[in-house]
Design an enzyme around this catalytic site. Structure first.
Site, PDB file in Angstrom:
ATOM      1  N   SER A  54       0.730  -1.248  -0.101  1.00  0.00           N
ATOM      2  CA  SER A  54       0.127  -0.083  -0.029  1.00  0.00           C
ATOM      3  C   SER A  54       0.964   1.205  -0.070  1.00  0.00           C
ATOM      4  O   SER A  54       1.928   1.404   0.308  1.00  0.00           O
ATOM      5  CB  SER A  54      -0.815   0.039   1.316  1.00  0.00           C
ATOM      6  OG  SER A  54      -1.263   1.100   1.667  1.00  0.00           O
TER       7      SER A  54
ATOM      8  N   TYR B 150      -4.114  -0.782   9.944  1.00  0.00           N
ATOM      9  CA  TYR B 150      -3.761  -1.028   8.292  1.00  0.00           C
ATOM     10  C   TYR B 150      -2.421  -0.505   8.003  1.00  0.00           C
ATOM     11  O   TYR B 150      -1.779  -1.428   7.321  1.00  0.00           O
ATOM     12  CB  TYR B 150      -4.894  -0.158   7.832  1.00  0.00           C
ATOM     13  CG  TYR B 150      -4.755  -0.396   6.319  1.00  0.00           C
ATOM     14  CD1 TYR B 150      -5.328  -1.336   5.646  1.00  0.00           C
ATOM     15  CD2 TYR B 150      -3.959   0.537   5.531  1.00  0.00           C
ATOM     16  CE1 TYR B 150      -5.489  -1.656   4.200  1.00  0.00           C
ATOM     17  CE2 TYR B 150      -3.983   0.267   3.992  1.00  0.00           C
ATOM     18  CZ  TYR B 150      -4.465  -0.832   3.530  1.00  0.00           C
ATOM     19  OH  TYR B 150      -4.514  -1.252   2.338  1.00  0.00           O
TER      20      TYR B 150
END
Length: 254
Positions: free
Chosen positions: A146, A159
């Site tokens: 990410s 996350y």
């Protein structure tokens, strides 16, 4: 350069989180390159749409369901995929989740769930599938990282922690398994139009801020990941290992 290095014919791929969004696009892209694809989601029949698209490419397709927060379910997923394929050649650890809450209030059960789904399942599947790859002295593992593998984000500490860890695990496995002709890499998507980013897309201020920073000038579509996935899944990337490939429209460059 022989373009057959990008062919995935006669290969078997397992893609988690393949019911929609990035995982669905990756699974279909691998099928278009010739791979047989086992797509996995968290619920039964979750991959029906993806499976139909895969089969329409003239390759074999199968759908499995597993709760990625459950260790036993993850190991069972690997066993079922092995039974279907006889051995996975390409593993794409895409399945993931996100939970948004200010850090000072962040729920510890949610913290653990996010890490279990995003990090633990990727390691467990790599461990299980990696055993066969080591025995066969061949394999490709693609983890989905990410932009938050590089930065901190806001109100998504679990996350962010999971995606920083995915980048580290990618490098760690590459170091150990390169000797067995296994390449372990990651794709770090930029800002893509998916369910996970719905809150950002609908926030007029944040959407504008994000779009203005992307040199390309627009958010990515899931199909923009297909080329990177096919490259990292095939022979063309045999000397690429432990790399985090950003597909971000130039976000990190700015």
């Amino acid at each position: 350069m022989n373009l057959s290095a990008f062919s995935l014919e006669h290969k078997w791929a397992l893609v988690t989180g393949a019911s929609r969004g990035l995982g669905q696009a990756i699974a279909i892209g691998l099928a278009e390159a010739g791979a047989n694809v086992i797509c996995a989601s968290s619920r039964a029949n979750g991959c029906d749409e993806t499976l139909a698209a895969i089969i329409s490419k003239g390759v074999k397709g199968f759908a499995l369901a597993a709760d990625l927060s459950n260790e036993d379910a993850v190991r069972q997923l690997a066993a079922e995929a092995r039974s279907i394929s006889g051995g996975i050649n390409i593993l794409v650890n895409n399945g993931g989740t996100i939970f948004r809450q200010p850090a000072v209030e962040y729920s510890m059960p949610e913290w653990r769930r996010v890490l279990q789904v995003n990090l633990d399942s990727a390691f467990l599947l790599s461990q299980e599938v990696g055993k066969d790859m080591i025995a066969n002295k061949s394999g490709k593992i693609i983890n989905i990282a990410s932009m938050l593998s590089f930065s901190g984000g806001m109100t998504v500490p679990a996350y962010t922690a999971s995606k920083h860890a995915i980048a580290g695990v990618t490098k760690a496995l590459a170091n150990e398994w390169a000797q067995f002709n296994i390449q372990v890499n990651a794709i770090a998507p930029g800002y893509f139009k998916t369910d996970n980013t719905a809150a950002l897309q609908s926030n007029e201020v944040r959407n504008k801020e994000i779009t203005q920073r992307i040199p390309a000038g627009y958010w990515g579509e899931p199909e923009h990941l297909q080329g990177a996935a096919v490259f990292l899944a095939g022979k063309a990337s045999d000397y690429v290992n432990g790399h985090i490939l950003a597909v971000d429209g130039g976000w990190l460059a700015r």
